[in-house]
Enzyme design. Sequence first.
Site, PDB file in Angstrom:
ATOM      1  N   ARG A  79       0.828  -1.208   0.000  1.00  0.00           N
ATOM      2  CA  ARG A  79       0.000   0.000   0.000  1.00  0.00           C
ATOM      3  C   ARG A  79       0.863   1.259   0.000  1.00  0.00           C
ATOM      4  O   ARG A  79       0.507   2.269  -0.602  1.00  0.00           O
ATOM      5  CB  ARG A  79      -0.959  -0.025   1.200  1.00  0.00           C
ATOM      6  CG  ARG A  79      -2.051   1.018   1.079  1.00  0.00           C
ATOM      7  CD  ARG A  79      -3.165   0.786   2.081  1.00  0.00           C
ATOM      8  NE  ARG A  79      -2.714   0.945   3.456  1.00  0.00           N
ATOM      9  CZ  ARG A  79      -3.471   0.661   4.522  1.00  0.00           C
ATOM     10  NH1 ARG A  79      -4.695   0.194   4.361  1.00  0.00           N
ATOM     11  NH2 ARG A  79      -3.008   0.823   5.737  1.00  0.00           N
ATOM     12  N   LYS A 182      -2.924   6.634   1.296  1.00  0.00           N
ATOM     13  CA  LYS A 182      -2.788   6.922   2.726  1.00  0.00           C
ATOM     14  C   LYS A 182      -1.810   8.079   2.910  1.00  0.00           C
ATOM     15  O   LYS A 182      -0.625   7.871   3.172  1.00  0.00           O
ATOM     16  CB  LYS A 182      -2.320   5.673   3.475  1.00  0.00           C
ATOM     17  CG  LYS A 182      -2.740   5.704   4.943  1.00  0.00           C
ATOM     18  CD  LYS A 182      -2.615   4.338   5.579  1.00  0.00           C
ATOM     19  CE  LYS A 182      -3.017   4.381   7.030  1.00  0.00           C
ATOM     20  NZ  LYS A 182      -4.481   4.419   7.227  1.00  0.00           N
ATOM     21  N   GLU A 218     -16.657   6.688   3.510  1.00  0.00           N
ATOM     22  CA  GLU A 218     -15.953   6.174   4.694  1.00  0.00           C
ATOM     23  C   GLU A 218     -16.548   6.769   5.959  1.00  0.00           C
ATOM     24  O   GLU A 218     -17.248   7.778   5.930  1.00  0.00           O
ATOM     25  CB  GLU A 218     -14.467   6.547   4.637  1.00  0.00           C
ATOM     26  CG  GLU A 218     -13.712   5.801   3.560  1.00  0.00           C
ATOM     27  CD  GLU A 218     -12.227   5.639   3.899  1.00  0.00           C
ATOM     28  OE1 GLU A 218     -11.915   4.931   4.880  1.00  0.00           O
ATOM     29  OE2 GLU A 218     -11.414   6.216   3.181  1.00  0.00           O
TER      30      GLU A 218
HETATM   31  C1  LIG Z   1      -5.610   3.672   7.395  1.00  0.00           C
HETATM   32  C2  LIG Z   1      -6.989   3.996   6.950  1.00  0.00           C
HETATM   33  C3  LIG Z   1      -8.048   3.069   7.032  1.00  0.00           C
HETATM   34  C4  LIG Z   1      -7.894   1.701   7.664  1.00  0.00           C
HETATM   35  O1  LIG Z   1      -6.992   0.885   7.011  1.00  0.00           O
HETATM   36  P1  LIG Z   1      -6.385  -0.392   7.775  1.00  0.00           P
HETATM   37  O2  LIG Z   1      -5.401  -0.928   6.819  1.00  0.00           O
HETATM   38  O3  LIG Z   1      -7.497  -1.321   8.037  1.00  0.00           O
HETATM   39  O4  LIG Z   1      -5.787   0.127   9.039  1.00  0.00           O
HETATM   40  C5  LIG Z   1      -9.277   3.435   6.524  1.00  0.00           C
HETATM   41  N1  LIG Z   1      -9.495   4.644   5.989  1.00  0.00           N
HETATM   42  C6  LIG Z   1      -8.521   5.583   5.916  1.00  0.00           C
HETATM   43  C7  LIG Z   1      -8.819   6.895   5.315  1.00  0.00           C
HETATM   44  C8  LIG Z   1      -7.239   5.293   6.385  1.00  0.00           C
HETATM   45  O5  LIG Z   1      -6.292   6.216   6.313  1.00  0.00           O
END
Ligand SMILES: *Cc1c(COP(=O)(O)O)cnc(C)c1O
Length: 337
Positions: A79, A182, A218
Amino acid sequence: MEIDWKNLGFGYMKTDFNIRCNFSNNSWGELEVHDNEHISLHIAATALHYGQESFEGLKAFKGKDGKVRIFRMHDNALRMLDSSEGTLMAKVPVEIFEEAVLKAVRLNERFVPPYESGASLYIRPVLFGSGPQVGVKPATEYMFIVFVTPVGPYFKGGFQTTPFVIMREYDRSAPLGMGKYKVGGNYAASLVAGKRAAELGYSNIFYLDAKEKRYIDECGAANFFGIKNNTYITPKSASILPSITNKSLMVLAEEIGLNVEVRQVPVEELSTFEEAGACGTAAVISPIERIDDYDNKITYQFSKDGQPGPISSKLYHKLQAIQYGDEPDTHNWITVV
Ligand SMILES: *Cc1c(COP(=O)(O)O)cnc(C)c1O
C-alpha cells in the site's frame, strides 16, 4: 521505567530506537538505527510545503506463547508503494519496508505489551520528501522512518457502539482525488469535520461520495461495512482507502458463511442494515450505534442497547484471535518476529 500496561491510551510514548533509510542519487541507502526522536530537515523539504508524504499503520501482538506477531506487514508495504504512485515519491522497496519494520519491533521488544493487557505495539512507517524544492516539483531526496509505540486496547470498557453523523458540508477527499492513498493531507482535510462531530457528541463524521452525495464512502478514517440478510456489504468507490482490516474481515465473513458484496451503497440503504461498523487497524471494528443524517434529520439506528450485533462481535473476536495467535493463521497474515 515501569509501563502501566493496563492504562495505555492511543498516544505517543518514546521507545528505544527508530529505523531510518534515506533515498538520494536515485537509490536507497542502508538501514540506520537511531535513538533520537528528532530529525534534521531542510527548510524547503517538499513534505513541509507541498505535502509529499504518506504513512502506514500496523500492529504487533504478543501471544500467550510469548511470541510476537506482526499482522499483514506485506500488505502495508504494497500500500505504501501505491501511495508513492499517487504522490510521485520514491518507492520504498518491499524488502526495505519489511526489514525496517522487523528491526523496529525487535529492537523495541520490551515495549510490546503483555498478552493479558489487550494492548499492542503500534508500528508507524512514514515516507516523505526531504529534499528541497521551491517550484512545485517532486523532491529528489526522501526519508523513510519506522517508529513504534505501545497502545492500549481501543475499547477500554469492552467492545462498545458509538454514534456517527452525516454532514454534507464536509468532504474528506475529491472524487478523482487522493482519497485512495494513505497520505497526511487527507487527515489535515478531515480535522475540521472531526472537531465539529466531536463537539456534537459523535465519534466521527460519516462521509458520502463528494460528487453526488448519494453513496457511502468512509466513516472518519475507517472503512464502512453493513450486515443484512446474512451478507457483509462494503462500499466500492474510487475515493476510499483500501483498508487491510476490511479485506481481512471480508475473508473471515465468507469463512463463517456470509455472502460478501463490494458495491456502491446508497445512503438510504442504511435503513435496511441489521448491523453496521467502522473498521481499521486501531479498533479492528468500531460498531456503530446509530448514524444521524444532520441535514435531513433522519436517524439510522443499528443498536438499541449500546451492544454490538452478533455478527460484528463474531468477526471482531475471530480477527483478534488470529492477531494474538489464539487461532491458527491459515491465510499467511502473520509474521512471527
Ligand atoms: C488507514 C486507513 C483506514 C484503515 O486501514 P487499515 O489498513 O485497516 O488500518 C481506513 N481509511 C482511511 C482513510 C485510512 O487512512
